[in-house]
Design a protein around this motif. Structure first.
Motif, PDB file in Angstrom:
ATOM      1  N   ASN A   1       0.931  -1.221  -0.076  1.00 58.25           N
ATOM      2  CA  ASN A   1       0.077  -0.025   0.041  1.00 58.25           C
ATOM      3  C   ASN A   1       0.851   1.296  -0.125  1.00 58.25           C
ATOM      4  O   ASN A   1       0.239   2.129  -0.474  1.00 58.25           O
ATOM      5  CB  ASN A   1      -0.858   0.077   1.089  1.00 58.25           C
ATOM      6  N   ALA A   2       1.949   0.978   0.532  1.00 66.82           N
ATOM      7  CA  ALA A   2       2.896   2.239   0.485  1.00 66.82           C
ATOM      8  C   ALA A   2       3.510   2.701  -0.971  1.00 66.82           C
ATOM      9  O   ALA A   2       3.854   3.889  -1.097  1.00 66.82           O
ATOM     10  CB  ALA A   2       4.028   1.741   1.294  1.00 66.82           C
ATOM     11  N   ARG A   3       3.127   1.624  -1.888  1.00 66.48           N
ATOM     12  CA  ARG A   3       3.691   1.973  -3.264  1.00 66.48           C
ATOM     13  C   ARG A   3       2.325   2.335  -4.110  1.00 66.48           C
ATOM     14  O   ARG A   3       2.693   2.643  -5.266  1.00 66.48           O
ATOM     15  CB  ARG A   3       4.030   0.778  -3.752  1.00 66.48           C
ATOM     16  N   ALA A   4       1.358   2.805  -3.540  1.00 65.65           N
ATOM     17  CA  ALA A   4       0.126   2.918  -4.171  1.00 65.65           C
ATOM     18  C   ALA A   4       0.281   4.721  -4.328  1.00 65.65           C
ATOM     19  O   ALA A   4      -0.765   5.447  -4.002  1.00 65.65           O
ATOM     20  CB  ALA A   4      -1.090   2.725  -3.607  1.00 65.65           C
ATOM     21  N   ILE A   5       1.162   4.987  -5.179  1.00 67.53           N
ATOM     22  CA  ILE A   5       1.417   6.291  -5.379  1.00 67.53           C
ATOM     23  C   ILE A   5       1.514   6.746  -6.998  1.00 67.53           C
ATOM     24  O   ILE A   5       2.182   6.202  -7.670  1.00 67.53           O
ATOM     25  CB  ILE A   5       2.482   7.173  -4.660  1.00 67.53           C
ATOM     26  N   TYR A   6       0.460   7.352  -7.375  1.00 66.96           N
ATOM     27  CA  TYR A   6       0.349   7.618  -8.805  1.00 66.96           C
ATOM     28  C   TYR A   6       0.113   8.907  -9.252  1.00 66.96           C
ATOM     29  O   TYR A   6      -0.600   9.764  -8.408  1.00 66.96           O
ATOM     30  CB  TYR A   6      -0.900   6.680  -9.301  1.00 66.96           C
ATOM     31  N   SER A  56      -1.321  -2.694  -4.476  1.00 69.60           N
ATOM     32  CA  SER A  56      -0.817  -1.224  -4.432  1.00 69.60           C
ATOM     33  C   SER A  56      -1.838  -0.230  -5.203  1.00 69.60           C
ATOM     34  O   SER A  56      -1.381   0.696  -5.986  1.00 69.60           O
ATOM     35  CB  SER A  56       0.820  -1.258  -5.284  1.00 69.60           C
ATOM     36  N   LYS A  57      -2.867  -0.276  -4.690  1.00 69.52           N
ATOM     37  CA  LYS A  57      -3.922   0.466  -5.407  1.00 69.52           C
ATOM     38  C   LYS A  57      -4.993   0.980  -4.090  1.00 69.52           C
ATOM     39  O   LYS A  57      -5.186  -0.061  -3.482  1.00 69.52           O
ATOM     40  CB  LYS A  57      -4.804  -0.156  -6.453  1.00 69.52           C
ATOM     41  N   LEU A  58      -5.001   2.283  -3.920  1.00 68.02           N
ATOM     42  CA  LEU A  58      -5.909   2.605  -2.979  1.00 68.02           C
ATOM     43  C   LEU A  58      -7.362   2.518  -3.582  1.00 68.02           C
ATOM     44  O   LEU A  58      -7.714   2.502  -4.847  1.00 68.02           O
ATOM     45  CB  LEU A  58      -5.718   3.987  -2.509  1.00 68.02           C
ATOM     46  N   ASN A  59      -8.383   3.041  -2.739  1.00 62.04           N
ATOM     47  CA  ASN A  59      -9.945   2.971  -3.248  1.00 62.04           C
ATOM     48  C   ASN A  59     -10.151   3.520  -4.635  1.00 62.04           C
ATOM     49  O   ASN A  59     -10.467   2.785  -5.259  1.00 62.04           O
ATOM     50  CB  ASN A  59     -10.559   3.664  -2.086  1.00 62.04           C
ATOM     51  N   ASP A  60      -9.912   4.732  -4.802  1.00 64.09           N
ATOM     52  CA  ASP A  60     -10.319   5.222  -6.213  1.00 64.09           C
ATOM     53  C   ASP A  60      -9.279   4.714  -7.245  1.00 64.09           C
ATOM     54  O   ASP A  60      -9.802   4.631  -8.527  1.00 64.09           O
ATOM     55  CB  ASP A  60      -9.945   6.746  -6.069  1.00 64.09           C
ATOM     56  N   HIS A  61      -8.038   4.325  -7.075  1.00 62.92           N
ATOM     57  CA  HIS A  61      -7.349   3.805  -8.339  1.00 62.92           C
ATOM     58  C   HIS A  61      -8.063   2.511  -8.779  1.00 62.92           C
ATOM     59  O   HIS A  61      -7.891   2.355 -10.061  1.00 62.92           O
ATOM     60  CB  HIS A  61      -5.911   3.347  -7.576  1.00 62.92           C
ATOM     61  N   ALA A  68     -11.739  -8.748  -9.117  1.00 63.40           N
ATOM     62  CA  ALA A  68     -12.457  -7.510  -8.175  1.00 63.40           C
ATOM     63  C   ALA A  68     -12.889  -8.284  -6.718  1.00 63.40           C
ATOM     64  O   ALA A  68     -13.246  -7.828  -5.865  1.00 63.40           O
ATOM     65  CB  ALA A  68     -13.428  -7.173  -8.860  1.00 63.40           C
ATOM     66  N   SER A  69     -13.193  -9.765  -6.894  1.00 65.16           N
ATOM     67  CA  SER A  69     -13.763 -10.252  -6.290  1.00 65.16           C
ATOM     68  C   SER A  69     -13.623 -10.067  -4.578  1.00 65.16           C
ATOM     69  O   SER A  69     -12.324 -10.445  -4.421  1.00 65.16           O
ATOM     70  CB  SER A  69     -13.939 -12.014  -6.347  1.00 65.16           C
ATOM     71  N   ARG A  70     -14.501  -9.647  -3.750  1.00 67.19           N
ATOM     72  CA  ARG A  70     -14.409  -9.366  -2.390  1.00 67.19           C
ATOM     73  C   ARG A  70     -13.158  -8.654  -2.041  1.00 67.19           C
ATOM     74  O   ARG A  70     -12.619  -8.675  -1.004  1.00 67.19           O
ATOM     75  CB  ARG A  70     -14.086 -10.626  -1.702  1.00 67.19           C
ATOM     76  N   LYS A  71     -12.857  -7.613  -3.077  1.00 63.13           N
ATOM     77  CA  LYS A  71     -11.677  -7.087  -2.641  1.00 63.13           C
ATOM     78  C   LYS A  71     -12.019  -5.790  -1.562  1.00 63.13           C
ATOM     79  O   LYS A  71     -13.436  -5.512  -1.692  1.00 63.13           O
ATOM     80  CB  LYS A  71     -10.871  -6.263  -3.972  1.00 63.13           C
ATOM     81  N   ARG A  72     -11.399  -5.145  -1.148  1.00 60.42           N
ATOM     82  CA  ARG A  72     -11.654  -4.050  -0.034  1.00 60.42           C
ATOM     83  C   ARG A  72     -12.251  -2.806  -0.717  1.00 60.42           C
ATOM     84  O   ARG A  72     -13.294  -2.272   0.124  1.00 60.42           O
ATOM     85  CB  ARG A  72     -10.389  -3.672   0.814  1.00 60.42           C
ATOM     86  N   PHE A  73     -12.104  -2.558  -1.853  1.00 58.93           N
ATOM     87  CA  PHE A  73     -12.759  -1.272  -2.303  1.00 58.93           C
ATOM     88  C   PHE A  73     -14.272  -1.675  -2.581  1.00 58.93           C
ATOM     89  O   PHE A  73     -14.903  -0.479  -2.564  1.00 58.93           O
ATOM     90  CB  PHE A  73     -12.099  -0.829  -3.705  1.00 58.93           C
ATOM     91  N   LEU A  74     -14.590  -2.697  -2.895  1.00 60.52           N
ATOM     92  CA  LEU A  74     -16.190  -3.070  -2.791  1.00 60.52           C
ATOM     93  C   LEU A  74     -16.521  -2.996  -1.344  1.00 60.52           C
ATOM     94  O   LEU A  74     -17.750  -2.172  -1.168  1.00 60.52           O
ATOM     95  CB  LEU A  74     -16.343  -4.560  -3.318  1.00 60.52           C
ATOM     96  N   GLY A  75     -15.843  -3.346  -0.404  1.00 55.61           N
ATOM     97  CA  GLY A  75     -16.496  -3.339   0.891  1.00 55.61           C
ATOM     98  C   GLY A  75     -16.686  -1.686   1.469  1.00 55.61           C
ATOM     99  O   GLY A  75     -17.710  -1.433   1.994  1.00 55.61           O
ATOM    100  N   ARG A  76     -15.630  -0.994   1.005  1.00 65.65           N
ATOM    101  CA  ARG A  76     -15.831   0.390   1.387  1.00 65.65           C
ATOM    102  C   ARG A  76     -16.872   1.216   0.287  1.00 65.65           C
ATOM    103  O   ARG A  76     -17.532   1.865   0.802  1.00 65.65           O
ATOM    104  CB  ARG A  76     -14.490   1.321   0.958  1.00 65.65           C
ATOM    105  N   LEU A  77     -17.267   0.723  -0.772  1.00 65.76           N
ATOM    106  CA  LEU A  77     -18.346   1.248  -1.563  1.00 65.76           C
ATOM    107  C   LEU A  77     -19.569   1.054  -0.801  1.00 65.76           C
ATOM    108  O   LEU A  77     -20.339   1.901  -0.869  1.00 65.76           O
ATOM    109  CB  LEU A  77     -18.021   0.684  -3.087  1.00 65.76           C
ATOM    110  N   LEU A  78     -19.825   0.027  -0.311  1.00 63.10           N
ATOM    111  CA  LEU A  78     -21.015  -0.579   0.364  1.00 63.10           C
ATOM    112  C   LEU A  78     -20.865  -0.221   1.798  1.00 63.10           C
ATOM    113  O   LEU A  78     -21.762  -0.950   2.408  1.00 63.10           O
ATOM    114  CB  LEU A  78     -21.127  -1.926  -0.033  1.00 63.10           C
TER     115      LEU A  78
END
Ligand code: PMM
Length: 307
Positions: free
Chosen positions: A154-159, A196-201, A231-241
């Protein structure tokens, strides 16, 4: 109405269908992202693999090493101990199996045991021997976008521009593995959702799937490659919901959202979706295929008339 029964992609040794494929996940791990511990024993893992195939998985992906954010690595011996008996039994029964590993030594044994696809989340970066091994075996190879091991990914999720950077980094990986002898016709790309991707990425990458993989008219000379979407069960889905108090939805509560992504990814042109729960996703890829088959073939096609 036009219909096109031609397979979307042909990859040696793998099923080819006129629709997006479904890859069912068997994580033989105590600590995977969403289903860690459930299928750790060989018997439970094998039974789960057969269940997924019976439910409509075109490919069963067997992995022994968790890649959830923060995960520490396990030894190659432990990885082999977890996956090999499972792959052997499933492959012996004719199930198309892929091995989810970053290690060439594990991939080699898995291929000997009957695996037909190497799913390397590091795209050949974690083990320099992997591209050669894959080239020699001449099997389909998933090259995923990856910036480093899970303990600090996650520290490498800089774009600056996530879409352009993922696309360019994938392109460089393809060039590198092809230079090692991998047949470009056997390369499958994966944007690496959650790695290495945050929510919006993740959303930006999904919205730009055709651009990243050049599935669409932007296709340059190296493209198009088949694309796998995980995408299955990834955290960004949990956050969306998330609930009204902002608490992310637990993993298993995002299976319906995964199905929605499956339908959209299939409609965008994805080759395959990697999912934990197969039945509704197997339905979704068929819906997307029927929808697309019914679309007018193009300007001036005019359809079949009023019937
Ligand atoms: N995600 C995970 C593991 N393996 N392989 C590919 N090709 N793409 C992915 O997105 C991917 C993967 C992590 O998810 P899990 O631990 O819940 O299976």
């Amino acid at each position: 109405m036009s219909s096109d029964p031609a397979p979307r992609y042909r990859l040696a040794g793998l099923p080819s269908e006129p629709r997006c494929l479904v890859m069912g996940v068997v994580n033989v791990t105590p600590d995977s992202f969403s289903d860690g511990g459930q299928w750790l024993g060989t018997e439970a893992a094998v039974a789960h693999g057969f269940d997924l195939a019976a439910q409509g998985a075109d490919i069963v992906d067997v992995g022994g090493e968790s890649t959830r954010p923060g995960a520490q690595r396990i030894s190659a011996e432990e990885e082999v101990r977890r996956v090999l008996p499972v792959i052997t039994e499933l492959a012996r029964a004719g199930v198309p199996v892929s091995v989810d590993t970053m290690r060439a030594s594990v991939a080699e044994l898995a291929l000997e045991a009957g695996a037909r696809l190497v799913n390397d989340v590091s795209g050949g970066l974690a083990d320099p021997h992997m591209p050669r091994l894959v080239a020699k075996a001449a099997v389909p190879y998933v090259v995923m976008h990856w910036r480093g091991h899970s303990h600090d990914m996650n520290a490498r999720a800089i774009y600056g521009d996530v879409v352009a950077e993922v696309r360019d980094e994938l392109r460089r990986r393809v060039d590198a593995v092809v230079a090692e002898g991998v047949d470009p016709a056997l390369v499958i790309l994966d944007p690496g959702l959650g790695f290495s991707k945050l929510n919006d990425h993740n959303w930006q990458v999904l919205a730009a799937l055709p651009e990243i993989a050049a599935l669409g008219p932007a296709a340059g000379r190296v493209w198009p490659f088949p694309v796998l979407v995980g995408a299955s069960r990834k955290r960004f889905l949990g956050r969306l919901l998330a609930g009204p108090d902002g608490t992310p939805r637990p993993f298993s509560g995002s299976d319906d959202a995964t199905v929605a992504i499956t339908a959209l990814a299939a409609a965008a042109g994805a080759w395959c979706v990697r999912v934990h729960r197969v039945p509704a996703n197997a339905d979704a890829v068929r819906v997307a295929a029927a929808w697309q088959a019914a679309e007018p073939a193009g300007p001036g096609s005019g359809g079949d008339g009023p019937d």
